[in-house]
Design an enzyme around this catalytic site. Structure first.
Site, mmCIF file in Angstrom:
data_model
loop_
_atom_site.group_PDB
_atom_site.id
_atom_site.type_symbol
_atom_site.label_atom_id
_atom_site.label_comp_id
_atom_site.label_asym_id
_atom_site.label_seq_id
_atom_site.Cartn_x
_atom_site.Cartn_y
_atom_site.Cartn_z
ATOM 1 N N LYS A 112 0.824 -1.209 0.000
ATOM 2 C CA LYS A 112 0.000 0.000 0.000
ATOM 3 C C LYS A 112 0.859 1.260 0.000
ATOM 4 O O LYS A 112 0.631 2.179 -0.799
ATOM 5 C CB LYS A 112 -0.921 -0.011 1.224
ATOM 6 C CG LYS A 112 -1.665 1.304 1.455
ATOM 7 C CD LYS A 112 -2.537 1.235 2.676
ATOM 8 C CE LYS A 112 -1.721 1.085 3.945
ATOM 9 N NZ LYS A 112 -0.922 2.288 4.252
ATOM 10 N N THR A 113 1.847 1.303 0.903
ATOM 11 C CA THR A 113 2.700 2.492 0.996
ATOM 12 C C THR A 113 3.487 2.696 -0.299
ATOM 13 O O THR A 113 3.656 3.822 -0.773
ATOM 14 C CB THR A 113 3.665 2.363 2.193
ATOM 15 O OG1 THR A 113 2.906 2.208 3.391
ATOM 16 C CG2 THR A 113 4.552 3.589 2.310
ATOM 17 N N ASP A 117 -4.320 8.265 2.803
ATOM 18 C CA ASP A 117 -3.892 6.941 3.273
ATOM 19 C C ASP A 117 -4.866 6.424 4.330
ATOM 20 O O ASP A 117 -5.496 7.205 5.053
ATOM 21 C CB ASP A 117 -2.480 7.068 3.870
ATOM 22 C CG ASP A 117 -1.851 5.728 4.184
ATOM 23 O OD1 ASP A 117 -2.265 4.719 3.588
ATOM 24 O OD2 ASP A 117 -0.939 5.693 5.036
ATOM 25 N N GLU A 118 -4.993 5.090 4.445
ATOM 26 C CA GLU A 118 -5.823 4.433 5.470
ATOM 27 C C GLU A 118 -7.236 5.016 5.506
ATOM 28 O O GLU A 118 -7.787 5.349 6.563
ATOM 29 C CB GLU A 118 -5.170 4.568 6.854
ATOM 30 C CG GLU A 118 -3.764 3.987 6.962
ATOM 31 C CD GLU A 118 -3.735 2.466 7.008
ATOM 32 O OE1 GLU A 118 -4.780 1.836 6.749
ATOM 33 O OE2 GLU A 118 -2.668 1.898 7.300
ATOM 34 N N GLN A 140 -9.763 -4.252 6.885
ATOM 35 C CA GLN A 140 -8.960 -3.929 8.060
ATOM 36 C C GLN A 140 -9.523 -2.719 8.811
ATOM 37 O O GLN A 140 -8.800 -2.033 9.535
ATOM 38 C CB GLN A 140 -7.507 -3.674 7.658
ATOM 39 C CG GLN A 140 -6.824 -4.902 7.060
ATOM 40 C CD GLN A 140 -5.346 -4.673 6.808
ATOM 41 O OE1 GLN A 140 -4.539 -4.601 7.738
ATOM 42 N NE2 GLN A 140 -4.973 -4.562 5.542
ATOM 43 N N ARG A 158 -1.101 -10.945 10.076
ATOM 44 C CA ARG A 158 0.165 -10.461 10.652
ATOM 45 C C ARG A 158 1.273 -11.494 10.487
ATOM 46 O O ARG A 158 2.455 -11.183 10.620
ATOM 47 C CB ARG A 158 0.014 -10.158 12.147
ATOM 48 C CG ARG A 158 -0.981 -9.075 12.571
ATOM 49 C CD ARG A 158 -0.844 -7.810 11.776
ATOM 50 N NE ARG A 158 -1.756 -7.811 10.636
ATOM 51 C CZ ARG A 158 -1.645 -7.002 9.597
ATOM 52 N NH1 ARG A 158 -0.642 -6.160 9.520
ATOM 53 N NH2 ARG A 158 -2.518 -7.053 8.608
#
Length: 673
Positions: free
Chosen positions: A49-50, A240-241, A271, A627
């Protein structure tokens, strides 16, 4: 008659020399190279994503877009800094005119420029939490609210209430009914304090962090010309997010994006796990409705986990109805094991298994910091902390303090420490300070009064503490609570000895401390669960002195007698974390514990019978699974002495029902004792 003339930056196309198609996968490239206009990028866990957002910024700059036309919004300063550092490495341009930062930092920047329009000066102060509490306490006093007969919420709780109202748009009445029903009788007074608090901030030329979002939004809605200037400047918005945005943040984005609506939001609805702090997942789900011409891009290649973990994760989240359908695909080859399902006899066996497996994995060459033990709620880590400590396995807790170092656990312990050691001045003063109107000076006077009674050095406790302590002089505001405190101390003594440890803690909780937690802590439910877990733990002790000894030994203050902080910093440590705190992180090995109904999913969620709450709980399960990079262990005790249903035999988490049997390997764990 006038003519419009547009200044353009000198063309600098292709200055980076980046081959975007070569450096990105097909889905990432589609998002990065998308044309102007609204775009929703659904970036699955571990999908880069980043990287996608960073390359999107670089791509726009490579197209000759002026840096000052870009606005990059993130949720943490760390994320903003990391992205800008990456962009700077990718493209050799002066980026000082590019606005990048958290929602709050960008809000502060706008507010500083136009503070006078909101009744402030440019030198306004931004209050931290302690400043807010101090100002709130002043406001409550000035409102002259009679708190003698009933407990009024403390400053921390009031701050959380007003914050939730401001950030979500929910009414105060509805919020109190849903989350603070024990304060509904104070609704009028709480509203009065809220209005006075807002006025006080203006009078003192101060704002809190919520104001850094709310005031800029009000400013732009109020001043259309000013809003137009910012809309012309920010031709491209990147967020973002996005799944974590609240109502205010979403409206601010929408306002700034008009009229061209060239806004790209990046996130993952699967998420979205922060509704309890105001995040609204509908913002991301309804994005295509708000922008009918929006393009939705899905990034589904996962670079983090082995295929076995991803297959299980995909299956686990598939049951949710409200979501953008996607399937994560692994970029990595198959792993050494499929996820393990490990039923264990009881909580102690669960702790023993995890501690032993951690030691085995360490011996196999996996560093301890590459292992994490995740849980739904902090109190579920109690037995794990005890077992790791007893085996000398170092651990780090990212979800808070070690269990026995938490303020509410120490508060309850103070009552018991004093009853068993009547010379314990620290414990005596600690529980005195819990009373309304009692400060350090009054606590010292009460301690001196106790010493004058002359029984503090007796080996045996008095039959009734109240016979002596009810005669002490206490502030009128504390009189009722002091009486209850004295009678609670009486309950901790039985004849020549003490009540059972679990009964003592129960008496303190129900007698005095539960009401104190309601008025003092915003996360009352979690803290009560901690105390209830302490009660369960104490059932295995017959001697209260033995329990108190264990509490002391578990304190990190006592855990490093040498006081060597450097040694502690250099030591490998297993990570213990709540799932909420673990979002965005990854480990080679993940243990997900307490997978029983009532623990995970949480009992309150099951009792609420609310689809939205339940689906968020399943998303939390999905976050936990994703995770893990290599190995995943799902554990649960088959017997829990006091589960939320009152049953002894637990029911495995219903989330496991969505996990096909062939995707899990069941471990049958035996013991040699």
């Amino acid at each position: 008659m006038s003519r419009k003339y547009q200044l353009k930056q000198a063309p600098q196309k292709g200055v980076s020399g980046i081959d975007y198609e070569a450096e990105l996968n097909e889905q990432q490239y589609a998002a990065v190279s998308s044309p102007p206009g609204p775009a929703l990028v659904i970036a699955g866990a571990g999908s880069g994503k980043t990287r996608t957002l960073t390359y999107r910024v670089a791509y726009l700059l490579d197209q000759g877009i002026d840096p000052k036309s870009l606005l990059l919004l993130t949720f943490t300063n760390k994320a903003a800094k990391e992205m800008m550092e990456r962009v700077s490495e990718l493209i050799p341009l002066d980026l000082s005119d590019l606005w990048s930062g958290t929602f709050h930092s960008i809000g502060n920047r706008i507010l500083r420029r136009h503070a006078d329009e909101m009744g402030l000066t440019r030198s306004f102060s931004i209050m931290d939490r302690d400043d807010q509490k101090s100002l709130m306490n002043t406001v409550v006093k000035e409102c002259d609210i009679d708190t003698q007969q009933r407990r009024f919420p403390k400053a921390d709780v009031l701050i959380s209430i007003f914050s939730m109202v401001e950030n979500t748009g929910v009414t105060l009445e509805d919020l109190l009914e849903a989350r603070y029903p024990y304060f509904e009788e104070w609704a009028i007074e709480i509203a009065q304090v809220g209005e006075a608090y807002t006025a006080k901030k203006l009078d003192t030329n101060s704002v809190d962090f919520d104001d850094l979002l709310i005031l800029p939004l009000r400013l732009l809605k109020k001043n259309k010309d000013l809003c137009g200037l910012y809309q012309k400047r920010f031709q491209y918005l990147l967020v973002d997010e996005y799944q974590d945005t609240n109502a205010v943040q979403s409206e601010l984005i929408h306002l700034l994006a008009q009229p061209q609506n060239s806004v790209m939001v990046v996130g993952d609805d699967a998420q979205s796990i922060y509704s309890w702090r105001g995040a609204d997942m509908d913002n991301i789900l309804s994005f295509p409705d708000r922008y009918p011409d929006a393009t939705v891009y899905k990034i589904e290649t996962n670079y983090r986990s082995v295929p076995e973990v991803l297959s299980l994760s995909n299956a686990a989240i598939s049951a949710n109805k409200k979501q953008f359908q996607k399937t994560l695909r692994a970029a990595r080859p198959g792993g050494v094991m499929i996820p393990a399902l490990v039923p264990l006899e009881d909580p102690r066996s669960q702790a023993n298994f995890i501690a032993q497996r951690v030691q085995e994995l360490r011996d196999e060459g996996i560093e301890m910091e590459e292992m994490a033990i995740l849980y739904r709620a902090h109190h579920q880590s109690l037995e794990i902390q005890m077992e790791l400590t007893s085996r000398g396995i170092p651990f780090e807790i990212t979800s808070g303090l070690r269990f026995f170092e938490q303020a509410h656990v120490k508060d309850v312990a103070a009552f018991i420490r004093f009853v068993t050691n009547r010379r314990d001045e620290v414990s005596f003063k600690r529980f005195c300070l819990l009373l309304p109107g009692v400060g350090a000076v009054t606590a010292t006077k009460l301690w001196r009064a106790w010493l004058k009674v002359g029984i503090s050095r007796d080996e045996k406790p008095p039959e009734r503490f109240s016979d002596h302590m009810l005669k002490f002089s206490v502030p009128a505001k504390a009189k009722k609570d002091w009486e209850q405190l004295c009678y609670t101390l009486d309950e901790l003594v039985l004849g020549d000895g003490y009540a059972r440890p679990d009964e003592m803690i129960t008496s303190v909780l129900e007698g005095v401390y539960d009401d104190y937690m309601k008025e003092s802590f915003e996360n009352y439910d979690n803290r009560r669960q901690d105390i209830e877990q302490l009660i369960l733990y104490s059932e295995s002790f017959d001697d209260i002195l033995e329990l108190l000894g264990q509490l002391s030994l578990m304190s990190t203050a006592d855990g490093d007698p040498s006081g060597s902080k450097k040694a502690e910093e250099d030591e490998e440590k297993v990570v213990l974390s709540s799932i909420h705190q673990a979002k965005g992180l990854e480990w080679k090995v993940v243990f997900l514990i307490w997978l029983t109904d009532g623990m995970f999913p949480n009992g309150r969620v099951l009792e609420a019978d609310d689809l939205n709450m339940f689906e968020e709980e399943r998303r939390l399960f999905y976050v936990a699974l994703t995770r893990s990079k290599d190995q995943l262990y799902l554990t649960y005790p088959q017997i829990n002495p006091k589960s939320y249903t009152g049953d002894i035999v637990t029911r495995p988490s219903r989330f496991l029902d969505d996990c096909p049997e062939e995707m899990l390997e069941t471990w049958e764990v035996g013991s040699t004792w």
